[in-house]
Write a protein that holds these residues in place. Structure first.
Motif, PDB file in Angstrom:
ATOM      1  N   THR A  50       0.834  -1.211   0.000  1.00 32.03           N
ATOM      2  CA  THR A  50       0.000   0.000   0.000  1.00 32.03           C
ATOM      3  C   THR A  50       0.860   1.249   0.000  1.00 32.03           C
ATOM      4  O   THR A  50       0.595   2.203  -0.735  1.00 32.03           O
ATOM      5  N   GLY A  51       1.902   1.247   0.823  1.00 30.41           N
ATOM      6  CA  GLY A  51       2.806   2.398   0.856  1.00 30.41           C
ATOM      7  C   GLY A  51       3.508   2.616  -0.474  1.00 30.41           C
ATOM      8  O   GLY A  51       3.651   3.747  -0.944  1.00 30.41           O
ATOM      9  N   THR A  52       3.911   1.525  -1.108  1.00 29.43           N
ATOM     10  CA  THR A  52       4.572   1.619  -2.411  1.00 29.43           C
ATOM     11  C   THR A  52       3.626   2.171  -3.465  1.00 29.43           C
ATOM     12  O   THR A  52       3.995   3.039  -4.256  1.00 29.43           O
ATOM     13  N   MET A  53       2.405   1.658  -3.487  1.00 34.71           N
ATOM     14  CA  MET A  53       1.433   2.138  -4.478  1.00 34.71           C
ATOM     15  C   MET A  53       1.099   3.607  -4.255  1.00 34.71           C
ATOM     16  O   MET A  53       0.957   4.369  -5.216  1.00 34.71           O
ATOM     17  N   ALA A  54       1.002   4.020  -2.989  1.00 34.73           N
ATOM     18  CA  ALA A  54       0.739   5.432  -2.706  1.00 34.73           C
ATOM     19  C   ALA A  54       1.920   6.305  -3.131  1.00 34.73           C
ATOM     20  O   ALA A  54       1.740   7.375  -3.726  1.00 34.73           O
ATOM     21  N   ALA A  55       3.133   5.846  -2.858  1.00 33.14           N
ATOM     22  CA  ALA A  55       4.329   6.622  -3.226  1.00 33.14           C
ATOM     23  C   ALA A  55       4.550   6.667  -4.726  1.00 33.14           C
ATOM     24  O   ALA A  55       5.097   7.634  -5.261  1.00 33.14           O
ATOM     25  N   SER A  56       4.096   5.632  -5.436  1.00 28.02           N
ATOM     26  CA  SER A  56       4.338   5.575  -6.878  1.00 28.02           C
ATOM     27  C   SER A  56       3.618   6.670  -7.648  1.00 28.02           C
ATOM     28  O   SER A  56       4.058   7.068  -8.728  1.00 28.02           O
ATOM     29  N   ILE A  57       2.535   7.182  -7.108  1.00 28.76           N
ATOM     30  CA  ILE A  57       1.795   8.252  -7.778  1.00 28.76           C
ATOM     31  C   ILE A  57       2.686   9.481  -7.944  1.00 28.76           C
ATOM     32  O   ILE A  57       2.572  10.221  -8.915  1.00 28.76           O
TER      33      ILE A  57
END
Length: 197
Positions: A50-57
């Motif tokens: 979840t943290g990775t997907m949020a940061a990827s934006i």
């Protein structure tokens, strides 16, 4: 310091950080409730994912012309962004574990943060910043629902859930981190042209 604030806002870092904190609190609540068995890596991997997907934006900016005016070269800035995002995600999960239940060993957290952020960086290069989340999401979903690994190839495919120190998991994560970060740092996020009608 003003440039750092502007950079953080343009990359949606406050929103990404809020998403990471929220997901960490929710997963820790599930772990403290006893819903997950001891040593089950799925919950901490969900926090990392979840943290990775949020940061990827935030791996692409809002305005290409504005990005081109930057005084600091983009290659070190992009690489630093990916590396710091991975460190921050791991640090939040590790800090949450010191307060509550120990959900995952440090080796698993470090390996999965590095591999997933490399995968997100590769996604930004191939698909653009707005869709960079899709590669980590797809690999995470596959790993959670895949049957237990029976060979080195299936271990490499399900590296996210393997115990730390498993060679196939470590090398897969390191390869994704290195290839993804290097590709993103050099090429940057994919830009899509806007059609005017």
């Amino acid at each position: 310091m003003r440039w750092l604030t502007l950079y953080a806002r343009s990359r949606q870092i406050p929103v990404s950080l809020a998403t990471l904190m929220t997901s960490t609190v929710l997963v820790c609540a599930l772990a403290w409730d006893g819903s997950a068995g001891p040593g089950d890596p799925r919950l901490p991997v969900l926090v990392i994912g979840t943290g990775t997907m949020a940061a990827s934006i935030g791996l692409s900016g809002q305005d290409l012309a504005l990005d081109r005016t930057a005084a600091i070269p983009w290659i070190p800035r992009r690489a630093t962004h990916v590396l710091l995002a991975g460190v921050l995600i791991g640090a939040v999960l590790a800090a949450a574990q010191t307060i509550g239940e120990d959900m995952a060993p440090t080796g698993l957290i470090a390996r999965d943060c590095a591999g997933l952020m490399g995968l997100a960086a590769l996604g930004a290069t191939l698909l653009g910043g707005h869709y960079a989340w899709s590669l980590p999401f797809a690999w995470l979903a596959f790993s959670i629902f895949a049957p237990p690994p029976t060979s080195v190839a299936t271990e490499a495919a399900t590296w996210l859930l393997l115990p730390p120190g498993t060679p196939a998991g470590t090398w897969t994560a390191l390869s994704l981190a290195l290839v993804g970060t290097t590709t993103y740092a050099i090429a940057g996020p994919r830009r899509f042209g806007i059609r005017h009608q």
